[in-house]
Write a protein that holds these residues in place. Structure first.
Motif, mmCIF file in Angstrom:
data_model
loop_
_atom_site.group_PDB
_atom_site.id
_atom_site.type_symbol
_atom_site.label_atom_id
_atom_site.label_comp_id
_atom_site.label_asym_id
_atom_site.label_seq_id
_atom_site.Cartn_x
_atom_site.Cartn_y
_atom_site.Cartn_z
ATOM 1 N N ALA A 47 0.824 -1.215 0.000
ATOM 2 C CA ALA A 47 0.000 0.000 0.000
ATOM 3 C C ALA A 47 0.857 1.263 0.000
ATOM 4 N N ARG A 53 1.511 5.471 -5.688
ATOM 5 C CA ARG A 53 1.389 6.106 -4.382
ATOM 6 C C ARG A 53 2.690 6.806 -3.981
ATOM 7 N N ILE A 62 2.320 15.462 -3.533
ATOM 8 C CA ILE A 62 1.366 15.363 -2.426
ATOM 9 C C ILE A 62 2.133 15.499 -1.120
ATOM 10 N N GLN A 66 -1.219 13.598 3.037
ATOM 11 C CA GLN A 66 -2.017 13.039 1.947
ATOM 12 C C GLN A 66 -1.588 11.604 1.634
ATOM 13 N N TRP A 67 -0.278 11.365 1.646
ATOM 14 C CA TRP A 67 0.251 10.017 1.387
ATOM 15 C C TRP A 67 -0.231 9.047 2.456
ATOM 16 N N ARG A 68 -0.102 9.427 3.726
ATOM 17 C CA ARG A 68 -0.543 8.560 4.820
ATOM 18 C C ARG A 68 -2.046 8.286 4.760
ATOM 19 N N SER A 69 -2.803 9.301 4.433
ATOM 20 C CA SER A 69 -4.247 9.136 4.329
ATOM 21 C C SER A 69 -4.607 8.173 3.194
ATOM 22 N N ALA A 70 -3.916 8.272 2.086
ATOM 23 C CA ALA A 70 -4.166 7.376 0.955
ATOM 24 C C ALA A 70 -3.776 5.940 1.291
ATOM 25 N N VAL A 71 -2.665 5.767 2.007
ATOM 26 C CA VAL A 71 -2.253 4.426 2.436
ATOM 27 C C VAL A 71 -3.315 3.847 3.368
ATOM 28 N N ALA A 73 -6.442 4.586 3.461
ATOM 29 C CA ALA A 73 -7.628 4.262 2.660
ATOM 30 C C ALA A 73 -7.454 2.915 1.965
ATOM 31 N N ASP A 74 -6.256 2.639 1.458
ATOM 32 C CA ASP A 74 -5.992 1.350 0.819
ATOM 33 C C ASP A 74 -6.106 0.201 1.815
ATOM 34 N N TYR A 82 -11.536 2.534 8.121
ATOM 35 C CA TYR A 82 -10.533 3.569 7.883
ATOM 36 C C TYR A 82 -9.862 3.963 9.203
#
Length: 87
Positions: A47, A53, A62, A66-71, A73-74, A82
């Protein structure tokens, strides 16, 4: 590079790689963390370091947040929510 350091040298590493921002990062295996949270092996790395990513993260497209939030989310599907996936 290794010609300057004989094989018998007591250095802990034969080489050091730096990324574009010059920061050295050591990413230990996540096996204990993944196991403790019931995650499949290598799911955190998959992830976090997927090219789609990580490339925007290391190029500054990003933010870290933002990166941590996207990880997260994955990982939400695997973790069950979440909130559980957040660092």
């Amino acid at each position: 590079m290794t010609e300057n350091c004989p094989a018998s040298c007591c250095l802990p590493y034969a080489a050091v790689l730096c990324d574009v921002d010059g920061v050295l990062r050591h990413w230990p295996a996540d096996i204990k963390i993944e196991h403790a949270h019931g995650l499949p092996a290598s799911s955190l790395a998959a992830a976090a370091f997927a090219p789609a990513r990580i490339n925007p993260a290391i190029s500054g497209e990003i933010t870290d947040e933002q990166w941590r939030s996207a990880v997260a989310a994955d990982l939400a599907t695997i973790c069950g929510s979440y909130k559980r996936a957040l660092p």
